[in-house]
Design a protein around this motif. Sequence first.
Motif, PDB file in Angstrom:
ATOM      1  N   MET B   1       0.847  -1.174   0.192  1.00 24.83           N
ATOM      2  CA  MET B   1      -0.024  -0.081   0.056  1.00 24.83           C
ATOM      3  C   MET B   1       0.849   1.288   0.006  1.00 24.83           C
ATOM      4  SD  MET B   1      -3.169   0.915   0.122  1.00 24.83           S
ATOM      5  CE  MET B   1      -3.692   2.792  -0.165  1.00 24.83           C
ATOM      6  N   SER B   2       2.003   1.088   0.525  1.00 22.96           N
ATOM      7  CA  SER B   2       2.738   2.402   0.851  1.00 22.96           C
ATOM      8  C   SER B   2       3.336   2.899  -0.304  1.00 22.96           C
ATOM      9  CB  SER B   2       3.770   2.420   2.051  1.00 22.96           C
ATOM     10  OG  SER B   2       4.570   1.178   1.894  1.00 22.96           O
ATOM     11  N   ASP B   3       3.982   1.732  -0.944  1.00 23.67           N
ATOM     12  CA  ASP B   3       4.688   1.877  -2.147  1.00 23.67           C
ATOM     13  C   ASP B   3       3.746   1.744  -3.592  1.00 23.67           C
ATOM     14  OD1 ASP B   3       4.460  -0.597  -2.050  1.00 23.67           O
ATOM     15  OD2 ASP B   3       6.509  -1.183  -2.629  1.00 23.67           O
ATOM     16  N   ALA B   4       2.475   2.017  -3.276  1.00 23.12           N
ATOM     17  CA  ALA B   4       1.620   1.963  -4.598  1.00 23.12           C
ATOM     18  C   ALA B   4       1.799   2.882  -5.406  1.00 23.12           C
ATOM     19  CB  ALA B   4       0.098   1.499  -4.361  1.00 23.12           C
ATOM     20  N   LEU B   5       2.006   2.516  -6.760  1.00 32.02           N
ATOM     21  CA  LEU B   5       1.898   3.800  -7.776  1.00 32.02           C
ATOM     22  C   LEU B   5       0.591   4.633  -7.839  1.00 32.02           C
ATOM     23  CD1 LEU B   5       3.508   5.144  -9.938  1.00 32.02           C
ATOM     24  CD2 LEU B   5       2.436   3.659 -11.466  1.00 32.02           C
ATOM     25  N   LEU B   6      -0.345   3.695  -7.908  1.00 33.35           N
ATOM     26  CA  LEU B   6      -1.772   4.170  -8.041  1.00 33.35           C
ATOM     27  C   LEU B   6      -2.542   3.684  -6.837  1.00 33.35           C
ATOM     28  CD1 LEU B   6      -3.782   5.939  -9.637  1.00 33.35           C
ATOM     29  CD2 LEU B   6      -4.829   3.778 -10.533  1.00 33.35           C
ATOM     30  N   SER B   7      -3.322   4.233  -6.086  1.00 34.21           N
ATOM     31  CA  SER B   7      -4.166   3.800  -5.161  1.00 34.21           C
ATOM     32  C   SER B   7      -5.476   4.363  -5.150  1.00 34.21           C
ATOM     33  CB  SER B   7      -3.583   3.743  -3.674  1.00 34.21           C
ATOM     34  OG  SER B   7      -3.592   5.125  -3.292  1.00 34.21           O
ATOM     35  N   ILE B   8      -6.801   3.764  -5.182  1.00 36.12           N
ATOM     36  CA  ILE B   8      -7.995   4.204  -5.094  1.00 36.12           C
ATOM     37  C   ILE B   8      -8.578   3.870  -3.780  1.00 36.12           C
ATOM     38  CG2 ILE B   8     -10.131   3.902  -6.589  1.00 36.12           C
ATOM     39  CD1 ILE B   8      -8.542   3.269  -9.030  1.00 36.12           C
ATOM     40  N   ASN B   9      -9.025   4.959  -3.427  1.00 36.15           N
ATOM     41  CA  ASN B   9      -9.588   4.502  -1.660  1.00 36.15           C
ATOM     42  C   ASN B   9     -10.904   5.047  -1.881  1.00 36.15           C
ATOM     43  OD1 ASN B   9      -6.597   4.175  -0.782  1.00 36.15           O
ATOM     44  ND2 ASN B   9      -6.734   6.460  -1.341  1.00 36.15           N
ATOM     45  N   SER B  10     -11.931   3.953  -1.554  1.00 34.99           N
ATOM     46  CA  SER B  10     -13.599   4.224  -1.362  1.00 34.99           C
ATOM     47  C   SER B  10     -13.932   5.237  -2.692  1.00 34.99           C
ATOM     48  CB  SER B  10     -13.586   4.830   0.027  1.00 34.99           C
ATOM     49  OG  SER B  10     -12.930   4.113   0.995  1.00 34.99           O
ATOM     50  N   LEU B  11     -13.522   4.646  -3.773  1.00 29.14           N
ATOM     51  CA  LEU B  11     -14.000   5.726  -4.775  1.00 29.14           C
ATOM     52  C   LEU B  11     -15.696   5.600  -4.968  1.00 29.14           C
ATOM     53  CD1 LEU B  11     -13.493   7.704  -7.246  1.00 29.14           C
ATOM     54  CD2 LEU B  11     -12.805   5.674  -8.511  1.00 29.14           C
ATOM     55  N   ILE B  62      -8.329   9.245  -5.224  1.00 25.10           N
ATOM     56  CA  ILE B  62      -7.393   8.541  -6.080  1.00 25.10           C
ATOM     57  C   ILE B  62      -6.092   9.330  -5.718  1.00 25.10           C
ATOM     58  CG2 ILE B  62      -6.674   8.244  -8.314  1.00 25.10           C
ATOM     59  CD1 ILE B  62      -9.665   8.433  -9.161  1.00 25.10           C
ATOM     60  N   ALA B  63      -5.043   8.461  -5.532  1.00 29.35           N
ATOM     61  CA  ALA B  63      -3.732   9.061  -5.288  1.00 29.35           C
ATOM     62  C   ALA B  63      -2.692   8.413  -6.340  1.00 29.35           C
ATOM     63  CB  ALA B  63      -3.135   8.591  -3.819  1.00 29.35           C
ATOM     64  N   PHE B  64      -1.894   9.063  -6.784  1.00 22.44           N
ATOM     65  CA  PHE B  64      -0.938   8.613  -7.705  1.00 22.44           C
ATOM     66  C   PHE B  64       0.463   9.170  -7.300  1.00 22.44           C
ATOM     67  CE2 PHE B  64       1.508   9.381 -11.820  1.00 22.44           C
ATOM     68  CZ  PHE B  64       1.532   7.852 -12.289  1.00 22.44           C
ATOM     69  N   LYS B  65       1.588   8.304  -7.094  1.00 22.56           N
ATOM     70  CA  LYS B  65       2.823   8.543  -6.563  1.00 22.56           C
ATOM     71  C   LYS B  65       2.566   9.299  -5.220  1.00 22.56           C
ATOM     72  CE  LYS B  65       4.117  10.496 -10.376  1.00 22.56           C
ATOM     73  NZ  LYS B  65       5.237  10.856 -11.390  1.00 22.56           N
ATOM     74  N   GLY B  66       1.653   8.954  -4.530  1.00 21.97           N
ATOM     75  CA  GLY B  66       1.589   9.613  -3.144  1.00 21.97           C
ATOM     76  C   GLY B  66       0.606  10.943  -3.184  1.00 21.97           C
ATOM     77  N   ALA B  67       0.205  11.541  -4.582  1.00 17.16           N
ATOM     78  CA  ALA B  67      -0.412  12.689  -4.516  1.00 17.16           C
ATOM     79  C   ALA B  67      -1.923  12.433  -4.717  1.00 17.16           C
ATOM     80  CB  ALA B  67       0.324  13.665  -5.615  1.00 17.16           C
ATOM     81  N   SER B  68      -2.731  13.177  -4.017  1.00 15.38           N
ATOM     82  CA  SER B  68      -4.023  13.108  -4.593  1.00 15.38           C
ATOM     83  C   SER B  68      -4.359  13.725  -5.541  1.00 15.38           C
ATOM     84  CB  SER B  68      -4.840  13.936  -3.252  1.00 15.38           C
ATOM     85  OG  SER B  68      -4.564  13.298  -2.057  1.00 15.38           O
ATOM     86  N   ILE B  69      -4.916  13.005  -6.519  1.00 19.93           N
ATOM     87  CA  ILE B  69      -5.526  13.444  -8.102  1.00 19.93           C
ATOM     88  C   ILE B  69      -6.949  13.270  -8.290  1.00 19.93           C
ATOM     89  CG2 ILE B  69      -3.323  12.954  -8.871  1.00 19.93           C
ATOM     90  CD1 ILE B  69      -4.445  10.583 -10.307  1.00 19.93           C
ATOM     91  N   GLY B  70      -7.590  12.863  -7.325  1.00 20.32           N
ATOM     92  CA  GLY B  70      -9.156  12.680  -7.611  1.00 20.32           C
ATOM     93  C   GLY B  70      -9.811  13.869  -8.193  1.00 20.32           C
ATOM     94  N   SER B  71      -9.377  15.173  -7.679  1.00 23.22           N
ATOM     95  CA  SER B  71     -10.285  16.144  -8.199  1.00 23.22           C
ATOM     96  C   SER B  71      -9.250  16.944  -9.340  1.00 23.22           C
ATOM     97  CB  SER B  71     -10.522  17.333  -6.985  1.00 23.22           C
ATOM     98  OG  SER B  71      -9.249  17.777  -6.487  1.00 23.22           O
ATOM     99  N   LYS B  72      -8.296  16.598  -9.929  1.00 29.25           N
ATOM    100  CA  LYS B  72      -7.695  17.094 -10.699  1.00 29.25           C
ATOM    101  C   LYS B  72      -8.250  17.090 -12.207  1.00 29.25           C
ATOM    102  CE  LYS B  72      -2.729  17.312  -8.751  1.00 29.25           C
ATOM    103  NZ  LYS B  72      -3.219  18.683  -7.884  1.00 29.25           N
ATOM    104  N   ARG B  73      -7.935  18.121 -13.194  1.00 30.64           N
ATOM    105  CA  ARG B  73      -8.224  17.950 -14.377  1.00 30.64           C
ATOM    106  C   ARG B  73      -7.385  17.023 -15.329  1.00 30.64           C
ATOM    107  NH1 ARG B  73      -7.411  23.533 -14.556  1.00 30.64           N
ATOM    108  NH2 ARG B  73      -5.654  23.033 -15.865  1.00 30.64           N
ATOM    109  N   ALA B  74      -8.056  16.471 -16.273  1.00 28.31           N
ATOM    110  CA  ALA B  74      -7.261  15.445 -17.162  1.00 28.31           C
ATOM    111  C   ALA B  74      -5.952  16.046 -17.600  1.00 28.31           C
ATOM    112  CB  ALA B  74      -8.309  15.121 -18.365  1.00 28.31           C
ATOM    113  N   ASP B  75      -5.970  17.284 -18.024  1.00 26.12           N
ATOM    114  CA  ASP B  75      -4.456  17.786 -18.577  1.00 26.12           C
ATOM    115  C   ASP B  75      -3.491  17.864 -17.370  1.00 26.12           C
ATOM    116  OD1 ASP B  75      -6.379  19.838 -17.623  1.00 26.12           O
ATOM    117  OD2 ASP B  75      -4.749  21.124 -18.097  1.00 26.12           O
ATOM    118  N   GLN B  76      -3.961  18.117 -16.175  1.00 25.87           N
ATOM    119  CA  GLN B  76      -3.145  18.076 -15.149  1.00 25.87           C
ATOM    120  C   GLN B  76      -2.675  16.409 -14.646  1.00 25.87           C
ATOM    121  OE1 GLN B  76      -5.823  19.835 -12.192  1.00 25.87           O
ATOM    122  NE2 GLN B  76      -4.754  21.802 -12.516  1.00 25.87           N
ATOM    123  N   VAL B  77      -3.479  15.598 -14.968  1.00 23.91           N
ATOM    124  CA  VAL B  77      -3.172  14.381 -14.561  1.00 23.91           C
ATOM    125  C   VAL B  77      -2.262  13.775 -15.607  1.00 23.91           C
ATOM    126  CG1 VAL B  77      -4.193  12.083 -14.511  1.00 23.91           C
ATOM    127  CG2 VAL B  77      -5.414  13.759 -13.357  1.00 23.91           C
TER     128      VAL B  77
END
Lengths: 340, 236, 288
Positions: B1-11, B62-77
């Motif tokens: 879990m800690s070194d997961a590249l992508l983690s999705i939590n209760s989406l 949604i977290a990617f490389k430890g950063a929360s990205i769930g509310s980011k726009r597609a271009d930012q992702v």
Amino acid sequence: MSMPSVTRATPASRAALFIGLVVLVVLALGPYWAGRADMRLMSEIFLYLALACIWNLMAGYAGLVSVGQQAFVGFGGYMLFALTIFGGLHPVPAIIVGGFLAAALSIPIATLIFRLKGAYFAIGTWVVAEVFRLSFAQIQSLGGGSGSSLPVAIVKEIGAKKATREANSYWLALGAAVIVLLAVYFFLRSRRGLALTAIRDSEVAASGLGIDIWRTKLEVYVIASAFTAIIGGLIFLQKLRISPDAAFSVNDWTAFVIFIVVIGGIGTLEGPIIGTLVFFALRETLADFGTFYLMVLGLVAIVVMLKAPKGLWGLVRDRFDLELFPLSYRVRFPKDEEGS
Amino acid sequence: MSDALLSINSLDAFYDDFQALYDIDMSLELGEVIAIIGANGAGKSTLMRSISGLLRNESGQIAFKGASIGSKRADQVAYMGIALVPEGRQLFPSLSVEENLLLGGTVGRSGPWSLKRIYELFPVLSDRRNQPSTSLSGGQQQMAAIGRALMSNPELILFDEISLGLAPIVIKGIYEALPNIVGEGMTAMIVEQDISKALEVSSRVYCLQEGRVSLTGKVGEVSREDITAAYFGVAA
Amino acid sequence: MIEWVNSIVQGILLGGLYALFAAGLSLIFGVMRLVNIAHGDLIILAAYMGLTTIVMLGVHPFVALLIVIPLMAGFGYVLQRGLLNQTLGDDILPPLLVTFGLSVIIQNALLEIYTADPQKLNGGLIETASIPVGGLAIGILPLVTFAIAIVVIAGLQWVFYATAIGRGFRAVSDNQDIAQLMGLNKAHVYGLAMALALGVVAIAGILLGMRTSFDPSIGAGRLIFGFEAVIIGGLGNLWGTLAGGVILGVAQTIGAKIDPGWQLLAGHIAFLVVLALRPNGLFPRVEH
């Protein structure tokens, strides 16, 4: 006993009908209680209300967003002048004939500008209005670019005395507004009106249901053109003077009308009424500020469009679930089942 | 879990009032290839849209490389290193093949993929580089769509129904190219209705059913019957 | 005879100005399907910005371009991101009505600041200078205007088809979502497109101001000319837009030759005839 029933009427709509009738009676008695300036203002309000209802029918229901309605306002005005001066008609039939001529003229126009889609249609209607303006400016017998006045003899046909004349043209304006309002209401309730709402909600689905979209839009355009010309005739019967710039003014006959509908609530029947009242309230309080007032109007329209696209009436309706002109059907359950 | 590249939590994901995903938990390790399977309407595409940012959710879901990205726009992702090969390929019809690929490189991340490498992987694209993308066959369009996603040098690539509507022989060719792609250490998520193809190249599988994860496990360890049950929602 | 030839030549050169009115309109529609009703008023706004620049700095209108172009482009970017992006969607009403409101605001703001008095940008000698060609006197200013129109359209064509920004324009126009997935922020791309369009509008406004006198009310007319040039030429074809401008210009000058009152009418009639016979314009875009 416990069968649900389907109805259009609601308590609010019944109350509105009652209040509407009372208001109508009071307004019809206007010449007996209102001063001359008030009657002039009210006549103007009635005519703007009618223009707003027509524009709302086109833009809010048929998807025909026109910024060239001044074409038919001016045409109706000029027909009043031409048919009375050269045709010898009484002003009232002249105005009605003007409406029929506008309807006939609108058919070839529609076949041309219906080729333009969406917003380009809007500018196309504007071009047509410009063609009208420039053409009437070429007619020297109607005063060319500087315009002309309605001869006194013709003005007197509306009423020999000034007071009678003013009362008559007040009643004409009120009558026209009521007729347009009712016509639009019953049109929307009719089979064709329902087809129109279907088109608005989904053009693809409507064509799947076998609704001839082009034809339905054409009908709306023709009817709207005729009514707009009749209102135009009445407007210039009040003004007694016409010129191309006044007759085909985009600001007076389209911009203000659009503001009224947008502010009141586009695509609703109540919207134009509310919008007309708000518009005149703003105008009467801010008109002294001239250009500043127009900028405020533009700003209000933008803010309403962005923040409350259904207008003031939309805000009221969403909050209280009101419908003063019952268009939609409601399923009503008998009392004993309510809340179960 | 800690070194997961992508983690999705209760989406939970919604389209207006309609809820399409319920309480999804998922994680993806660096370099892993997982398969997401499920019937039509199970929520696979919604999951792809959520991860890629086309559908915006609550930030922490949604977290990617430890950063929360769930509310980011597609271009930012996209700039963070996630690329999507969209369902139906969706090349830009106004752009030539090469322009489509170049557009994929907009984010300008550094990495192994370049026009040259894409053309080596799919030589047919090189031959047709200046043609309109609409002139390509379905399989070639899919190659261009994969190439376009690779051009951003993503760390995670999402494949949404890459075999949909293609002839079996073409699908075979594309799946044969996949190891060359993920062999570069790229992490991948493969969404398919075609279960066997997806399982061939994946190490783990998630099965979605009506917006929920109905099964998860290592590819060798879940049985065909379990998958069928999780896929269709009936005991096999 | 020579007078007719003269009318046609003048009309062709006038078409260059109309093409400049049209180019920005066409570009915006191409990228984001937005029809900007305030386009004409923005042209007049640019002319007034030119006026202020010339008066304050005492420079030639062409020098004023160096200031007005970036100002208008910046305004375009802010306008798009701050306001117009919020109107874009499936419904055509919001963009139409919001730009209509914008048109009223710009017009009346100009009226408030500059009054209704007609103004003109003083271009000096270039306004009256002409070169004789086979018995005709061709004005330098119209000639320069036409040349600028060609350069601008060639420039836009180059931006669209040979640069990364143009690639982004076309991609966002094709499919917003997928373009966004590729790292293009459509709000930004639209802002850039509007900036580019208003840059062109700045050029059009300054050239208009040097050619004729202007006042705050004439924006609507410029919008209509630009629109007619776009439709005559065919949607989405920039060179077609130039051809559309030329046809409109020639129709107007020939109309004016017959009767001065017929100048504008003849242009509108040419537009309606094209609409009747070739609804997609004379040079519709060929899909490639």
